[in-house]
Design a protein around this motif. Structure first.
Motif, PDB file in Angstrom:
ATOM      1  N   TRP A  19     -29.086  36.173 113.952  1.00  0.00           N
ATOM      2  CA  TRP A  19     -28.133  36.717 112.990  1.00  0.00           C
ATOM      3  C   TRP A  19     -26.705  36.317 113.342  1.00  0.00           C
ATOM      4  N   THR A  20     -26.411  36.255 114.641  1.00  0.00           N
ATOM      5  CA  THR A  20     -25.073  35.849 115.079  1.00  0.00           C
ATOM      6  C   THR A  20     -24.791  34.408 114.658  1.00  0.00           C
ATOM      7  N   ARG A  21     -25.747  33.529 114.869  1.00  0.00           N
ATOM      8  CA  ARG A  21     -25.588  32.127 114.442  1.00  0.00           C
ATOM      9  C   ARG A  21     -25.387  32.039 112.938  1.00  0.00           C
ATOM     10  N   PHE A  22     -26.181  32.784 112.163  1.00  0.00           N
ATOM     11  CA  PHE A  22     -26.036  32.798 110.709  1.00  0.00           C
ATOM     12  C   PHE A  22     -24.633  33.258 110.314  1.00  0.00           C
ATOM     13  N   ALA A  23     -24.185  34.352 110.905  1.00  0.00           N
ATOM     14  CA  ALA A  23     -22.869  34.900 110.553  1.00  0.00           C
ATOM     15  C   ALA A  23     -21.748  33.929 110.885  1.00  0.00           C
ATOM     16  N   ALA A  24     -21.850  33.264 112.029  1.00  0.00           N
ATOM     17  CA  ALA A  24     -20.802  32.325 112.442  1.00  0.00           C
ATOM     18  C   ALA A  24     -20.849  31.037 111.625  1.00  0.00           C
ATOM     19  N   GLU A  25     -22.028  30.452 111.461  1.00  0.00           N
ATOM     20  CA  GLU A  25     -22.155  29.141 110.823  1.00  0.00           C
ATOM     21  C   GLU A  25     -22.122  29.196 109.298  1.00  0.00           C
ATOM     22  N   ILE A  26     -22.663  30.242 108.703  1.00  0.00           N
ATOM     23  CA  ILE A  26     -22.760  30.321 107.243  1.00  0.00           C
ATOM     24  C   ILE A  26     -21.646  31.194 106.650  1.00  0.00           C
ATOM     25  N   LEU A  27     -21.403  32.348 107.263  1.00  0.00           N
ATOM     26  CA  LEU A  27     -20.399  33.270 106.729  1.00  0.00           C
ATOM     27  C   LEU A  27     -18.994  33.001 107.262  1.00  0.00           C
ATOM     28  N   GLY A  28     -18.900  32.257 108.354  1.00  0.00           N
ATOM     29  CA  GLY A  28     -17.601  31.964 108.939  1.00  0.00           C
ATOM     30  C   GLY A  28     -17.028  33.100 109.767  1.00  0.00           C
ATOM     31  N   ALA A  29     -17.873  34.018 110.203  1.00  0.00           N
ATOM     32  CA  ALA A  29     -17.407  35.145 111.019  1.00  0.00           C
ATOM     33  C   ALA A  29     -17.079  34.659 112.427  1.00  0.00           C
ATOM     34  N   ALA A  30     -16.087  35.280 113.029  1.00  0.00           N
ATOM     35  CA  ALA A  30     -15.752  34.999 114.426  1.00  0.00           C
ATOM     36  C   ALA A  30     -16.597  35.918 115.303  1.00  0.00           C
ATOM     37  N   VAL A  31     -17.214  35.356 116.318  1.00  0.00           N
ATOM     38  CA  VAL A  31     -18.071  36.124 117.210  1.00  0.00           C
ATOM     39  C   VAL A  31     -17.192  36.864 118.214  1.00  0.00           C
ATOM     40  N   GLY A  32     -17.334  38.174 118.233  1.00  0.00           N
ATOM     41  CA  GLY A  32     -16.577  39.019 119.151  1.00  0.00           C
ATOM     42  C   GLY A  32     -17.411  39.393 120.351  1.00  0.00           C
ATOM     43  N   GLU A  33     -17.132  40.566 120.902  1.00  0.00           N
ATOM     44  CA  GLU A  33     -17.816  41.002 122.121  1.00  0.00           C
ATOM     45  C   GLU A  33     -19.236  41.468 121.846  1.00  0.00           C
ATOM     46  N   ARG A  34     -20.047  41.431 122.888  1.00  0.00           N
ATOM     47  CA  ARG A  34     -21.391  42.015 122.861  1.00  0.00           C
ATOM     48  C   ARG A  34     -21.288  43.323 123.620  1.00  0.00           C
ATOM     49  N   THR A  35     -21.700  44.423 123.010  1.00  0.00           N
ATOM     50  CA  THR A  35     -21.568  45.729 123.636  1.00  0.00           C
ATOM     51  C   THR A  35     -22.624  45.929 124.721  1.00  0.00           C
ATOM     52  N   ARG A  43     -16.044  39.454 113.733  1.00  0.00           N
ATOM     53  CA  ARG A  43     -14.731  39.628 113.110  1.00  0.00           C
ATOM     54  C   ARG A  43     -14.635  38.809 111.833  1.00  0.00           C
ATOM     55  N   LEU A  44     -13.958  39.383 110.854  1.00  0.00           N
ATOM     56  CA  LEU A  44     -13.670  38.683 109.601  1.00  0.00           C
ATOM     57  C   LEU A  44     -12.181  38.606 109.336  1.00  0.00           C
ATOM     58  N   ASP A  45     -11.412  39.421 110.063  1.00  0.00           N
ATOM     59  CA  ASP A  45      -9.966  39.498 109.864  1.00  0.00           C
ATOM     60  C   ASP A  45      -9.340  39.983 111.163  1.00  0.00           C
ATOM     61  N   GLU A  46      -8.177  40.617 111.074  1.00  0.00           N
ATOM     62  CA  GLU A  46      -7.455  41.043 112.278  1.00  0.00           C
ATOM     63  C   GLU A  46      -8.084  42.243 112.974  1.00  0.00           C
ATOM     64  N   ARG A  47      -9.001  42.924 112.345  1.00  0.00           N
ATOM     65  CA  ARG A  47      -9.657  44.088 112.948  1.00  0.00           C
ATOM     66  C   ARG A  47     -10.557  43.665 114.106  1.00  0.00           C
ATOM     67  N   GLY A  48     -10.817  44.613 114.990  1.00  0.00           N
ATOM     68  CA  GLY A  48     -11.685  44.344 116.139  1.00  0.00           C
ATOM     69  C   GLY A  48     -13.052  43.834 115.734  1.00  0.00           C
ATOM     70  N   HIS A  49     -13.593  44.405 114.673  1.00  0.00           N
ATOM     71  CA  HIS A  49     -14.828  43.891 114.067  1.00  0.00           C
ATOM     72  C   HIS A  49     -15.003  44.514 112.690  1.00  0.00           C
ATOM     73  N   ARG A  50     -15.735  43.835 111.857  1.00  0.00           N
ATOM     74  CA  ARG A  50     -16.105  44.357 110.539  1.00  0.00           C
ATOM     75  C   ARG A  50     -17.618  44.498 110.416  1.00  0.00           C
ATOM     76  N   ILE A  51     -18.347  43.703 111.200  1.00  0.00           N
ATOM     77  CA  ILE A  51     -19.808  43.727 111.160  1.00  0.00           C
ATOM     78  C   ILE A  51     -20.324  43.926 112.576  1.00  0.00           C
ATOM     79  N   ALA A  52     -21.308  44.818 112.711  1.00  0.00           N
ATOM     80  CA  ALA A  52     -21.988  45.004 113.988  1.00  0.00           C
ATOM     81  C   ALA A  52     -23.469  44.703 113.778  1.00  0.00           C
ATOM     82  N   LEU A  53     -23.988  43.810 114.593  1.00  0.00           N
ATOM     83  CA  LEU A  53     -25.413  43.493 114.571  1.00  0.00           C
ATOM     84  C   LEU A  53     -26.067  44.335 115.661  1.00  0.00           C
ATOM     85  N   VAL A  54     -26.828  45.337 115.256  1.00  0.00           N
ATOM     86  CA  VAL A  54     -27.400  46.319 116.161  1.00  0.00           C
ATOM     87  C   VAL A  54     -28.864  45.970 116.409  1.00  0.00           C
TER      88      VAL A  54
END
Length: 97
Positions: A19-35, A43-54
């Motif tokens: 899912w992380t690869r899909f989000a980065a390569e297809i959606l253009g999301a920036a990969v943030g930290e892994r909890t 990340r999609l903008d200046e916020r810490g994150h907008r999507i969490a893959l649980v």
């Protein structure tokens, strides 16, 4: 004017890395930290994150986080969701941070 906007999305996913690869390569999301619990933050903008893959057993919606102008607007959104049969809960301080 009140602001009611979708702030975050948590997705319960079987394969976080895929899912992380899909989000980065297809959606253009920036990969943030892994909890510590294994969730991948995106990340999609200046916020810490907008999507969490649980990590989970299904590929489905885990939660939605709403941004509102204040407490009265929050109560109004919660009431509308509950009236529509949606289970509503409040995040603890750690999740909000």
């Amino acid at each position: 004017m009140s602001v009611n906007a979708l702030g975050t999305i948590g997705l319960d996913v079987q394969d976080v890395d895929r899912w992380t690869r899909f989000a980065a390569e297809i959606l253009g999301a920036a990969v943030g930290e892994r909890t510590a619990g294994g969730s991948q933050l995106l990340r999609l903008d200046e916020r810490g994150h907008r999507i969490a893959l649980v990590p989970g057993r299904r590929d489905d919606l885990a939660y939605l986080g709403w941004e509102v102008a204040g407490e009265p607007e929050l109560r109004a959104v919660m009431q509308r969701l509950e009236a529509a049969g949606v289970t509503v809960g409040r995040a603890d301080a750690d999740l909000c941070a």
